[in-house]
Design a protein around this motif. Structure first.
Motif, mmCIF file in Angstrom:
data_model
loop_
_atom_site.group_PDB
_atom_site.id
_atom_site.type_symbol
_atom_site.label_atom_id
_atom_site.label_comp_id
_atom_site.label_asym_id
_atom_site.label_seq_id
_atom_site.Cartn_x
_atom_site.Cartn_y
_atom_site.Cartn_z
ATOM 1 N N ARG A 76 0.749 -1.774 -0.116
ATOM 2 C CA ARG A 76 -0.032 -0.214 0.454
ATOM 3 C C ARG A 76 0.946 1.044 0.161
ATOM 4 O O ARG A 76 2.046 1.028 0.211
ATOM 5 C CB ARG A 76 -0.689 0.462 1.252
ATOM 6 C CG ARG A 76 -0.136 -0.498 2.779
ATOM 7 C CD ARG A 76 -1.420 -0.274 3.628
ATOM 8 N NE ARG A 76 -0.132 -0.673 4.605
ATOM 9 C CZ ARG A 76 -0.967 -0.047 5.774
ATOM 10 N NH1 ARG A 76 -1.754 0.452 6.566
ATOM 11 N NH2 ARG A 76 0.121 -0.038 7.347
ATOM 12 N N ALA A 77 0.469 2.057 -0.279
ATOM 13 C CA ALA A 77 1.013 3.381 -0.424
ATOM 14 C C ALA A 77 0.125 4.903 -0.631
ATOM 15 O O ALA A 77 -1.297 4.239 -1.280
ATOM 16 C CB ALA A 77 1.671 3.323 -2.156
ATOM 17 N N PHE A 78 0.415 6.265 -0.019
ATOM 18 C CA PHE A 78 -0.507 7.155 -0.190
ATOM 19 C C PHE A 78 0.694 8.486 -0.345
ATOM 20 O O PHE A 78 1.242 8.389 0.177
ATOM 21 C CB PHE A 78 -0.476 7.269 1.503
ATOM 22 C CG PHE A 78 -2.265 8.113 2.168
ATOM 23 C CD1 PHE A 78 -3.576 8.068 2.176
ATOM 24 C CD2 PHE A 78 -1.790 9.583 1.515
ATOM 25 C CE1 PHE A 78 -4.446 8.402 2.377
ATOM 26 C CE2 PHE A 78 -3.067 10.858 1.390
ATOM 27 C CZ PHE A 78 -4.445 10.268 2.207
ATOM 28 N N ARG A 108 5.538 2.104 6.876
ATOM 29 C CA ARG A 108 7.062 3.862 6.879
ATOM 30 C C ARG A 108 5.377 4.781 6.754
ATOM 31 O O ARG A 108 4.618 4.748 6.014
ATOM 32 C CB ARG A 108 7.198 3.746 5.747
ATOM 33 C CG ARG A 108 7.944 5.377 5.786
ATOM 34 C CD ARG A 108 8.950 5.098 5.113
ATOM 35 N NE ARG A 108 8.307 5.541 3.998
ATOM 36 C CZ ARG A 108 8.156 6.513 2.881
ATOM 37 N NH1 ARG A 108 7.869 7.906 3.667
ATOM 38 N NH2 ARG A 108 7.387 6.478 1.532
ATOM 39 N N LEU A 109 4.879 5.361 7.896
ATOM 40 C CA LEU A 109 3.965 6.409 7.870
ATOM 41 C C LEU A 109 4.707 8.143 8.218
ATOM 42 O O LEU A 109 5.469 7.795 8.869
ATOM 43 C CB LEU A 109 3.155 6.574 9.346
ATOM 44 C CG LEU A 109 2.562 5.284 8.779
ATOM 45 C CD1 LEU A 109 1.562 4.262 10.647
ATOM 46 C CD2 LEU A 109 1.500 4.907 8.014
ATOM 47 N N VAL A 129 3.892 10.142 0.677
ATOM 48 C CA VAL A 129 3.988 10.431 1.765
ATOM 49 C C VAL A 129 4.095 8.813 3.295
ATOM 50 O O VAL A 129 4.565 8.964 4.226
ATOM 51 C CB VAL A 129 3.296 11.271 2.333
ATOM 52 C CG1 VAL A 129 3.578 13.360 1.756
ATOM 53 C CG2 VAL A 129 1.694 10.568 2.358
ATOM 54 N N ALA A 130 3.377 8.475 2.565
ATOM 55 C CA ALA A 130 3.656 7.085 3.237
ATOM 56 C C ALA A 130 3.417 5.532 2.566
ATOM 57 O O ALA A 130 3.145 5.743 1.447
ATOM 58 C CB ALA A 130 1.808 6.825 3.959
#
Length: 391
Positions: free
Chosen positions: A344-346, A389-390, A384-385
């Protein structure tokens, strides 16, 4: 401030309130105080592995099905481990080939950490599995009890074939098998429990049903209730039903009607809402682990299947503050991201643009999808995430 307001709103909804639990008389008599218990495995002590298995499906022949395995590292022949097959739902629209099997990786890992050999499967016509989708109940206007049972039975045959494959796995105890599914897969697991293969001990139904066309509307709600009653006979294997009151696919009054007429040994656990999303139908997501993990543990103990003792800490944190620059309206999407599955990624862009992706096969694919979704809303996007890793 906006983040604290959101957290306060979640608390106010009763999301962490005790769920309503209902047992049929048949399951109330079940109790296995000697159910096997063992310490939980750490995440790095299990292996997740994507692949394909070859199975022979009744009346359909040989098929290659896409799967996601989960099992303890070091699992070996002669271990006599319990095993579980997990399967997905049916989309409202015909997007079967877009299924991403990694969406079920968290459920797979939950059972692998309990010592199980777990396998999530894409049924015929879904994802990378071959064959033609055939889980039809007719047109929406033609939907009936018989049609719903027929659709669930076709899906259940895929699960039956996978369980036969698991029963031949030298690591597995063929007398300790489980089935679980989400939405249409949840209903299929109940159909299977009503006509159980050798070794099936029980089934776990997440938000199960068929025939949802839009929020709180079913092609034939009474017909679906009849289908649940038809497969929920006294000879069925025990089942655990997990639902949320905010489920717009299968709303609480409809679920109550399904449960009221079942004669099977069954337990209904109704949560007020999902924790990481307003749509209760996504109850199975990792962000809701704190809700359903205790219910699953209790059910496994009651039917004599292994589980952990003590349960591990909940690794999902929905309280991480959103990244700088995120639009106010997208705060709920950040919570959904925190409770989603890997990979996942944001991404966040200028003027509050955002995009996120989850349950992709690789981290690169997740990053690309998040950036593409963000770029559709505005320029200047950046990741950004990513995974754990946040910001």
């Amino acid at each position: 401030m906006r983040w604290m307001a959101l957290v306060a709103a979640l608390v106010a909804t009763g999301a962490w309130a005790d769920p309503e639990i209902r047992d049929t008389p048949a399951i109330s008599a079940l109790s296995s105080p000697d159910a096997p218990l063992s310490p939980a495995l750490e995440m790095d002590a299990i292996r997740l592995e994507r692949g394909v298995i070859e199975v022979d499906i009744a009346d359909a022949g040989a098929h290659r099905l896409e799967v996601l395995w989960g099992y303890p590292r070091g699992a070996a022949a002669g271990d006599n481990r319990p095993a579980i097959v997990i399967t997905h739902g049916n989309p409202r629209r015909s997007t079967h080939r877009k299924l991403r099997i990694h969406r079920y990786g968290w459920l797979v890992s939950e059972f692998a950490r309990r010592g199980y050999v777990a396998i999530a499967v894409a049924r015929r016509g879904f994802g990378l599995s071959n064959g033609v989708y055939d889980e039809w109940y007719g047109s929406c206007e033609e939907a009936s009890t018989e049609g719903y049972v027929r659709a669930g039975s076709v899906a259940a045959e895929d699960l039956r074939a996978v369980l036969a494959h698991l029963a031949e796995d030298p690591r597995v105890d063929p007398t300790r098998l489980m089935a679980s599914g989400v939405s249409g897969g949840g209903f299929a697991s109940l159909v299977l429990a009503g006509d159980p293969p050798p070794g099936l001990v029980g089934a776990i139904n997440f938000s199960g049903g068929r025939g949802s066309v839009r929020d709180r509307e079913n092609c034939n709600a009474e017909g679906l209730t009849g289908a649940f009653h038809s497969v929920g006979h006294a000879g069925a294997r025990p089942s655990l039903w997990l639902y949320a009151r905010t489920d717009s696919f299968f709303w609480p009054e409809l679920v109550d009607a399904h449960f009221d007429g079942t004669k099977a040994p069954a337990r209904l656990v109704m949560f007020d809402r999902a924790l990481n999303t307003g749509e209760g139908h996504w109850l199975m997501q990792r962000g809701n682990t704190a809700l359903w993990r205790p219910a699953i543990d209790t059910f496994l103990r009651d039917i004599g299947m292994p589980t952990w003792d003590p349960a591990p800490p909940i690794e999902v944190d929905l309280g991480v503050a959103p990244p700088d620059g995120l639009a106010e309206a997208a705060t709920t999407q950040w919570v959904a991201y925190l409770g989603s599955e890997d990979f996942r990624a944001f991404a966040v862009g200028e003027d509050g643009a955002w995009g996120y992706a989850s349950a992709y096969r690789t981290a690169d694919l997740a990053r690309d999808a998040a950036m593409e979704a963000c770029a559709e809303k505005g320029p200047g996007c950046r990741i950004v995430a990513e995974g754990d890793r946040l910001p």
